[in-house]
Design an enzyme around this catalytic site. Structure first.
Site, mmCIF file in Angstrom:
data_model
loop_
_atom_site.group_PDB
_atom_site.id
_atom_site.type_symbol
_atom_site.label_atom_id
_atom_site.label_comp_id
_atom_site.label_asym_id
_atom_site.label_seq_id
_atom_site.Cartn_x
_atom_site.Cartn_y
_atom_site.Cartn_z
ATOM 1 C CG ASP A 183 19.919 -14.238 47.170
ATOM 2 O OD1 ASP A 183 19.737 -15.770 47.614
ATOM 3 O OD2 ASP A 183 19.226 -13.720 45.971
ATOM 4 C CG HIS A 216 20.566 -18.602 45.028
ATOM 5 N ND1 HIS A 216 19.964 -16.900 45.239
ATOM 6 C CD2 HIS A 216 19.854 -18.354 44.320
ATOM 7 C CE1 HIS A 216 19.107 -16.552 44.006
ATOM 8 N NE2 HIS A 216 19.621 -17.378 42.887
ATOM 9 C CB SER A 375 18.190 -15.330 40.790
ATOM 10 O OG SER A 375 16.912 -15.956 40.786
#
Length: 430
Positions: A183, A216, A375
């Site tokens: 990620d 994220h 996600s």
């Protein structure tokens, strides 16, 4: 005498006048000449055709041809410090893992790829390496700060949804399992990662800056194994950074991240590894890497995507052996529904919570906020697999089957025109 068609191809490629027999092999003695063309150089991802019997010879012959003909430096991406590369035009980025996958990313002209490279016997896939615009598809929904959930309760998890927000899980809590979060990095100073039994590290970056500068990866990692937010709070969380604010996500970096994890499995075949990826691509080379990762024994979980489209249109979710997760939500009347924006279809394995989910932020070490997206559905499942692996030995096929066996069935509403397996995640309980 040359035919007019062959002569035209040679002129396009600026090749010396020799007869090209089909099919071609990469150990041909003559080098195609790229220097005379006015076409722009384009990044391509190339996967080679290898098996257990020919891996070494294919890799040796193909890379010798590249290095001889292109006069470029070849670098193993799993060991490379990317900040040291100043000129990408003169590099072959080798993402091969011995015996598992062979391939690379480098620059060619379109004509060279179409008329020469793609025709080589040992080339399985050659696709343009494109930047993935808006890789997480605007899945961040700004909300007011959220209060952490209560401490673990001893009540038995209910069979049917909606949940009562009580969470029961095995005492091992994922201990001894390595979950690689491929990620944007991890904000290691966050309280969710402090005082855990499992380690939290960023082990590899394919960007110049190792910090999580968009948040994220931190969101995802906190759901995998955060101290109070995570599904498997004792699992090891290992960050592999493939994107960031100054590091656009490409299919190349997704492949680099996947193959990096494959290399760790090759280094220690007995290691229990879950790979969590929350990005999608249309590049079939990404799918090939994911497929080979599962073949290597890696438990692979991916978010389905957030475009309200068929998940079968994207890799690696299209790969049958991967666990592809889409997003559910709990409505105001406490019912479980498919979200309005998530991808769907026969390539989806199951649903997991994905709307207004509490996650760790990067604003400060105690920031908790609500965000949405598949996600955030995927790491719930990665954590659940870590719980399984901590208490037993499962192949990827077996862990996927176990997820489906214990899941709640026929609880998701709102599917209508979006035919999807009506299966909702339940984590293993004591």
């Amino acid at each position: 005498m040359f035919s007019k068609r062959i002569l035209n191809i040679l002129l396009i490629l600026n090749l010396p006048y020799f007869i090209i027999s089909a099919p071609l092999t990469s150990d041909d003695a003559t080098c195609p000449n790229l220097s005379g063309t006015n076409e722009p150089l384009i990044d391509y991802n190339v996967v080679l055709k290898t098996d257990a019997t020919n891996y070494d010879s294919v890799v040796k012959n193909h890379f010798e041809m590249l290095e001889k003909c292109l006069q470029r430096e070849r670098h193993n991406v799993h060991e490379l410090d990317f900040s040291s590369i100043k000129d990408n035009n003169n590099v072959i980025f080798d993402f091969s893992v011995k015996g598992m996958i062979a391939g690379y990313t480098t620059k060619f002209t379109k004509s060279f790829v179409e008329n020469y490279l793609s025709k080589l016997n040992d080339v399985a896939i050659v696709n343009e390496n494109k930047v993935i615009e808006d890789p997480f598809e605007n899945e961040v929904f700004k909300q007011a700060p959220f209060v952490r959930r209560a401490e673990r309760l001893a009540d038995k998890m209910p069979e049917n949804f909606p949940l009562d927000l009580k969470y029961i899980y095995p005492d091992s809590a994922g201990a001894g399992v390595d979950v690689f979060v491929v990620d944007s990095g991890i904000f290691l100073e966050h309280e969710e990662f402090q005082g855990r039994q499992g380690k939290t590290i960023v082990e590899k970056t394919f960007c110049n800056n190792p910090a999580d500068d968009n948040g994220h990866g931190t969101n995802v990692a906190s759901l995998v194994g955060g101290k109070t937010l995570g599904v498997a709070s004792n699992a090891n969380i290992i960050g592999v950074k493939i994107t960031g604010n100054d590091c656009p996500l490409t299919s190349q970096n997704i492949i680099n991240g996947i193959t990096y994890v494959m290399q760790q499995k090759a280094n220690d075949p007995g290691r229990k590894i879950v790979l969590n990826l929350s990005a999608t691509s249309t590049d079939s080379a990404v799918g090939d890497a994911a497929s080979k990762a599962v073949e290597a024994g890696i438990h692979f979980v991916v978010g389905a995507g957030n475009r309200n489209l068929d998940a079968c249109g994207f890799f690696p979710g299209k790969v049958e052996t991967v666990v592809t997760v889409t997003a559910s939500k709990i409505t105001t009347n406490q019912q479980d529904w498919i979200t309005d924006w998530c991808n769907w279809g026969k390539c989806v394995t199951l649903f997991a919570p994905g709307e207004n989910v509490p996650v760790a932020g990067i604003g400060n070490p105690s920031e908790i906020k609500l965000e949405s997206g598949t996600s955030l559905s995927a790491p719930h499942v990665s954590g659940a697999i870590a719980l399984m692996l901590a208490n037993g030995d499962f192949t990827p096929e077996q862990s996927k089957a176990e997820l489906l066996r214990i899941a709640s069935k026929d609880k998701i509403q709102g599917l209508k025109y979006r035919p999807t397996a009506n299966v909702l995640l339940r984590v293993p309980s004591p």
